[in-house]
Write an enzyme that holds these catalytic residues in place. Structure first.
Site, short mmCIF file in Angstrom:
data_model
loop_
_atom_site.label_atom_id
_atom_site.label_comp_id
_atom_site.label_asym_id
_atom_site.label_seq_id
_atom_site.Cartn_x
_atom_site.Cartn_y
_atom_site.Cartn_z
N ASP A 80 -22.15 7.87 -21.37
CA ASP A 80 -23.05 7.64 -22.50
C ASP A 80 -22.32 6.80 -23.54
O ASP A 80 -21.08 6.77 -23.58
CB ASP A 80 -23.52 8.96 -23.10
CG ASP A 80 -22.38 9.83 -23.63
OD1 ASP A 80 -21.33 9.89 -22.97
OD2 ASP A 80 -22.54 10.45 -24.71
N GLU A 139 -20.60 12.97 -23.80
CA GLU A 139 -19.35 13.11 -24.54
C GLU A 139 -19.49 12.68 -25.99
O GLU A 139 -18.92 13.28 -26.89
CB GLU A 139 -18.24 12.30 -23.86
CG GLU A 139 -16.83 12.58 -24.39
CD GLU A 139 -16.44 11.73 -25.60
OE1 GLU A 139 -15.44 12.08 -26.27
OE2 GLU A 139 -17.13 10.73 -25.86
#
Length: 372
Positions: A80, A139
């Site tokens: 991400d 994350e």
């Protein structure tokens, strides 16, 4: 043939893979975008081992197991990014000796680096340890859906390699600050500001007293900082504010400091008669404290890097990563093994193309040594 000699002529193909993953834009919580990147990762890494895919509320989590010898190693990557779709006018470009794109430095480029390290060691007949590769989708927003898998993976393995970006000067990362998020709320009593303000208890005034107490908990010598960076309260200007709250960002190098600060926050006493306080939150990432075993890992990487012309130091950084979770479990963890670049989380985010082969060869050498 040495890995660096194999990788140098592969640079155009590596850049093609970089373009492929970077142009699949995948900000945190964008489930369709994250799914597309997960599909690409599965297609590339699936043939190298056994692939497992788990759908989480924050996006797909991928695990690839690759048999090997020697140590059992967990490798952590996240796919991400912080950039909204379309934030980059051009999602991929090369200018001079740098490649630009959303998440290329933090940390999609490092997924490609891992892919080519595995390909290189296989092509050259070099050893690999027993690997568990974990690719996570969240994350950048705290790893809430991934933390359990990260911690379980760490406990199954002998050590952890984290493919986050290196320090700005190229050093690896042996320590990271722990990160805490707290909300301190002052509770007062409303009253009409013009008619009977004496009957009210102003929560904003109470909170103003408390903010100074919060800042006083900082310890610059220990590297402990508290940032009261978001504050809100009250309703309208003619009503004594009944509630007010402040969000506090905590950064600490050690658990001892985290425990000291949290105890102090929960022990705060109101100043105004009748006011009350409440504290919510806690550490969302424990500090990544270096251990003798993690420093041994670093020394191995430093030696391998020196053979490649990389002068690597033991870096310490205030931001957290998923390596914070694994180090807190006592599992030796080495972070910052990704590609060299700059401007993480910025619209100028990039990686330095001439160093891609050496950084990839560094990972090749580490994997080979861990297989022995």
């Amino acid at each position: 043939m040495k890995p660096i000699e194999y990788l140098q002529p592969q640079l155009p193909a590596i850049l093609q893979d970089l373009e492929a993953i970077v142009t699949l834009e995948a900000p945190s919580h964008d489930l369709p975008g994250l799914a597309k990147v997960a599909d690409w990762i599965a297609a590339q890494f699936g043939p190298l081992g056994s692939l497992e895919r788990e759908e989480t509320p924050n996006g797909p989590l991928l695990r690839v197991r690759i048999p090997g010898a020697g140590k059992k190693v967990l490798v952590l990557c996240h796919f991400d990014t912080v950039h909204p779709v379309g934030a980059f006018a051009v999602p991929w470009k090369i200018e001079g000796d740098r490649a630009y794109g959303p998440g290329i430095y933090d940390m999609k480029g490092n997924i490609v680096q891992l892919l080519w390290a595995l390909r290189t060691n296989r092509a050259l007949g070099l050893g690999l340890p027993t690997l568990e590769l974990l690719f996570t989708p969240d994350e950048e927003v705290g790893s809430m859906a991934s933390r359990a898998a990260i911690e379980a993976g760490a406990l199954r393995n002998d050590l952890v390699l984290v493919l986050e970006a290196p320090m700005g000067n190229g050093d690896l990362k042996v320590a990271r600050k722990g990160v805490g998020q707290y909300r301190l709320t002052a509770h007062g009593k409303p009253a009409h500001q013009g008619v009977e303000p004496e009957k009210g208890i102003n929560a904003i005034v109470e909170l103003a007293h408390q903010v100074l107490k919060v800042v006083a908990l900082q310890d610059w010598e220990q590297g402990t900082t508290l940032g009261p960076n978001v504050i809100k309260g009250g309703t309208t200007s003619n009503v004594v504010a009944a509630t007010a709250w402040v969000e506090i960002d905590l950064r600490v190098w050690t658990m001892a400091e985290a425990e000291r600060v949290e105890k102090a926050l929960k022990a705060l006493e109101p100043v105004l008669p009748g006011a009350t306080l409440s504290v919510e939150g806690g550490l969302n990432r424990p500090p990544m404290e270096p251990s003798p075993a993690s420093l041994e890992l670093f020394e191995m990487a430093r030696r391998i890097g020196a053979e490649l012309g990389l002068q690597l130091g033991p870096g310490r950084v205030g931001g957290g990563s998923d390596g914070n979770f694994t180090a807190a479990l006592g599992v030796p963890t080495l972070d910052g093994l990704g590609l060299f670049g700059e401007a993480a989380h910025q619209l100028s985010e990039n990686v330095y193309i001439p160093q891609i082969p050496a950084r990839t060869a560094l990972l090749c050498g580490i994997l080979q040594e861990l297989s022995q």
